[in-house]
Design an enzyme around this catalytic site. Structure first.
Site, PDB file in Angstrom:
ATOM      1  N   TYR A 140       0.877  -1.099  -0.010  1.00 41.77           N
ATOM      2  CA  TYR A 140       0.039   0.108   0.109  1.00 41.77           C
ATOM      3  C   TYR A 140       0.751   1.270   0.056  1.00 41.77           C
ATOM      4  CZ  TYR A 140      -3.619   3.405   1.652  1.00 41.77           C
ATOM      5  OH  TYR A 140      -4.375   4.408   1.625  1.00 41.77           O
TER       6      TYR A 140
ATOM      7  N   ASP B 129       9.429   2.803  -0.264  1.00 44.22           N
ATOM      8  CA  ASP B 129       8.621   3.598   0.572  1.00 44.22           C
ATOM      9  C   ASP B 129       8.562   3.120   1.886  1.00 44.22           C
ATOM     10  OD1 ASP B 129       6.299   4.605   1.625  1.00 44.22           O
ATOM     11  OD2 ASP B 129       4.797   3.412   0.606  1.00 44.22           O
TER      12      ASP B 129
ATOM     13  N   LYS C  50       4.447   9.017   9.016  1.00 41.89           N
ATOM     14  CA  LYS C  50       4.117   8.204  10.084  1.00 41.89           C
ATOM     15  C   LYS C  50       4.993   8.733  11.141  1.00 41.89           C
ATOM     16  CE  LYS C  50       1.063   4.859   8.215  1.00 41.89           C
ATOM     17  NZ  LYS C  50       1.133   4.163   7.058  1.00 41.89           N
TER      18      LYS C  50
HETATM   19  C1  LIG Z   1       0.432   4.761   5.678  1.00 41.73           C
HETATM   20  C2  LIG Z   1       1.291   4.282   4.329  1.00 41.73           C
HETATM   21  C3  LIG Z   1       0.966   5.193   3.273  1.00 41.73           C
HETATM   22  C4  LIG Z   1       0.182   6.198   3.364  1.00 41.73           C
HETATM   23  O1  LIG Z   1       0.525   7.259   4.179  1.00 41.73           O
HETATM   24  P1  LIG Z   1      -0.909   8.314   4.612  1.00 41.73           P
HETATM   25  O2  LIG Z   1      -0.237   9.380   5.568  1.00 41.73           O
HETATM   26  O3  LIG Z   1      -1.962   7.474   5.025  1.00 41.73           O
HETATM   27  O4  LIG Z   1      -1.405   8.886   3.322  1.00 41.73           O
HETATM   28  C5  LIG Z   1       1.923   5.010   2.234  1.00 41.73           C
HETATM   29  N1  LIG Z   1       2.808   4.097   2.030  1.00 41.73           N
HETATM   30  C6  LIG Z   1       3.045   3.150   3.356  1.00 41.73           C
HETATM   31  C7  LIG Z   1       4.014   2.104   3.284  1.00 41.73           C
HETATM   32  C8  LIG Z   1       2.393   3.231   4.442  1.00 41.73           C
HETATM   33  O5  LIG Z   1       2.341   2.423   5.131  1.00 41.73           O
END
Ligand SMILES: *Cc1c(COP(=O)(O)O)cnc(C)c1O
Length: 429
Positions: free
Chosen positions: A146, A241, A269
Site C-alpha cells: 500500500y 516506501d 508516520k
Molecule cells: C500509511 C502508508 C502510506 C500512506 O500514508 P498516509 O499518511 O496514510 O497517506 C503509504 N505507504 C505506506 C508504506 C504506508 O504504510
C-alpha cells in the site's frame, strides 16, 4: 467482564450522520473483524482510553507513528511551543531545516528532500519526479503493498483495499491504472519479465522493503539486492516506501537494516510524531527536477507546517539520541509478545504463522509460510476476527484487519507483555 460502550455508540450514531460509514478512514470502522469500534478520548504511553473509560493496550500506535508512546511530554511541549508562535506561516522557517537535517543524519541517501502532509502525497510525488527524471511511463508495484490512495497506486493494494477485497478502486480509469504494473512480492522472475516486456519504459519500482500493509511480509534473502541491481541495469529508479518502516526497523529504516541504497525514499508516520507529515527525497540529481529548479511540479499550502515540524523533530531527535537503547528494547518487547502469544496459540491447537521483523509483526491465521499477498490471503479472516473481538474484550487493541501489521512502542514493557499473553489465553479457548 463485558465492556460498556454506550458513549461510543452514541458518538457513532452522530458520526454516521456525517461521514460515510461513520469514519474518515475505512479500516477504522472494524467492518472486517466485526464488533464495535470504540471512540477514543485520550491516550497515554502504551494505553488508549475510550469515551466510556475503557482502557486498551495499544498495538497499532495510530498505524505506526507513536513509537515513543502517546502524549510524550517532550513532543507535547514542542507542539505547544510551536503553536504559540502561529499554527502556520506558508513561508520558510528554521523548523523545516531542523527536521530535514535530523532525517538526513539518520537516512543519508536522502541528499535532498521535500516535506508534504501525508504518506500518500510523498509516494505520489516521488513517482512523478521519477517519471520526470527518466522520461518513462510505467511503474512497478507489488501486490499487497500500500502506497497511499493516489489513483495510480490503488492497483492490487494492501491495507484497507485488501481488507475490503477491492481489486482496484472504482473511480480510477483503466487508462490511469494501465501504467501501474502490479507484480507478486518476493518474485524476481516476475520483475525481469516486466522489464523485458516494457524495455526502456519503466520509470521506477516502488515497494515497501518490508511489507506491513498485507500484514508483515519479509523480503527473501537477496530479493532487495536483486531489485537494486536490476533497476540500475535498466535505468529505472528504486523507490523505497518507508512510510511505515522509516525510523521503525532501525534509525535508518529498512535501507539501513538491509544495507541497500534506494534512489528515492518516502516517509511519513513516525517522521511527523503524530502530526500530518510526509517527506520524499533521495538523489540530488533526481530531486533537483522539482520546481522551482526543474520542470516537475509539486507544492503544498501546509507543507513544512511548523507544528508538524516541531512534533517530528522532537520525536526523531529523541530516536537519534537514544537509538542504541530504543531499537533493541522495542525489538525485544515485540519478540516477547509475538512469540508469547504464538506459543499460547500452539498450546491451544490454533495454527498461526508469525511474521516479525523488529517492532512490527503479524499473526496470520494460516499454518503455511506467508511470503507474498497470495499466501497472506489464505488466512482464515473469520478466525482472526473472532480473535480480535475477544482481545478487545480483554483490553488489547490489535490492528482491526488480518492485512495490517501490529506495532510496539517504547512505552510497552513487561507488564503489557504479560497482560497480552494472559488475554490471548482467554481469547484462544
Ligand atoms: C500509511 C502508508 C502510506 C500512506 O500514508 P498516509 O499518511 O496514510 O497517506 C503509504 N505507504 C505506506 C508504506 C504506508 O504504510
Amino acid at each position: 467482564m463485558t465492556r460498556v460502550l454506550e458513549m461510543s455508540r452514541s458518538l457513532q450514531r452522530r458520526a454516521e450522520g456525517l461521514f460515510p460509514g461513520g469514519v474518515n478512514s475505512p479500516v477504522r470502522a472494524f467492518r472486517s473483524v466485526g464488533g464495535d469500534a470504540p471512540f477514543l478520548e485520550r491516550a497515554q504511553g502504551a494505553y488508549l482510553y475510550d469515551a466510556d473509560g475503557n482502557r486498551y493496550i495499544d498495538y497499532f500506535g495510530s498505524w505506526g507513528p507513536m513509537v515513543l508512546g502517546h502524549a510524550v511530554p517532550e513532543v507535547v511541549d514542542a507542539i505547544r511551543y510551536a503553536a504559540g508562535r502561529s499554527a502556520s506561516f506558508g513561508a520558510s522557517h528554521a523548523g523545516e531545516a531542523e527536521l530535514g537535517e535530523l532525517i538526513r543524519t539518520a537516512v543519508p541517501s536522502m541528499e535532498r528532500m521535500r516535506f508534504v502532509s501525508s504518506g500518500t502525497e510523498a509516494t505520489m510525488s516521488a513517482i512523478r519526479v521519477a517519471r520526470g527524471f527518466t522520461r518513462r511511463r510505467y511503474v512497478i508495484k507489488f501486490e499487497g503493498c500500500y502506497h497511499g490512495h493516489a489513483d495510480g497506486l490503488l492497483v492490487k493494494a494492501g491495507s484497507g483495499v485488501a481488507t475490503f477485497g477491492i481489486p482496484g478502486s472504482a473511480g480510477v480509469p483503466d487508462e490511469v491504472a494501465h501504467f501501474t504494473l502490479a507484480l507478486p512480492y518476493n518474485d524476481i522472475a516476475a520483475v525481469e519479465a516486466a522489464f523485458a516486456k516494457h524495455k526502456g519504459d519503466i520509470a521506477a519500482i516502488i515497494l515497501e522493503p518490508v511489507v506491513g500493509n498485507a500484514g508483515t511480509l519479509i523480503p527473501k534473502a537477496g530479493y532487495l539486492e536483486a531489485l537494486r541491481s536490476l533497476t540500475e541495469a535498466e535505468g529505472a529508479l528504486l523507490i523505497f516506501d518507508e512510510v511505515m518502516t522509516g525510523f521503525r526497523l532501525a534509525l535508518g529504516g529498512a535501507q539501513q537494516r538491509f544495507g541497500i541504497k534506494p534512489d528515492l525514499t518516502t516517509m511519513g508516520k513516525i517522521v511527523g510524531g503524530g502530526l500530518p507529515v510526509g517527506v520524499f527525497g533521495g538523489r540530488e540529481d533526481v530531486m533537483n527536477m522539482l520546481a522551482p529548479l526543474g520542470p516537475v511540479y509539486q507544492a503544498g499550502t501546509l507543507s513544512g507546517n511548523p507544528l508538524a515540524m516541531a512534533a517530528g523533530s522532537a520525536t526523531v531527535g529523541r530516536l537519534i539520541r537514544e537509538a542504541g537503547t530504543i531499537y533493541p528494547q522495542i525489538d525485544e518487547t515485540t519478540r516477547q509478545v509475538a512469540e508469547g502469544v504464538a506459543q499460547v496459540a500452539a498450546d491451544t491447537g490454533v495454527r498461526l504463522t508469525t511474521n516479525r521483523l523488529g517492532s512490527m509483526w503479524t499473526w496470520f491465521f494460516t499454518p503455511d509460510a506467508v511470503e507474498n499477498f497470495e499466501d497472506a490471503a489464505k488466512s482464515d479472516t473469520a478466525a482472526f476476527g473472532r480473535f480480535h473481538r475477544a482481545m478487545m474484550e480483554e483490553g488489547v487493541w490489535l490492528p482491526p484487519s488480518q492485512f495490517e501489521a501490529a506495532f510496539i512502542g517504547l512505552a510497552h514493557g513487561k507488564d503489557e507483555v504479560e497482560k497480552t499473553i494472559a488475554a490471548a489465553r482467554k481469547a484462544f479457548v
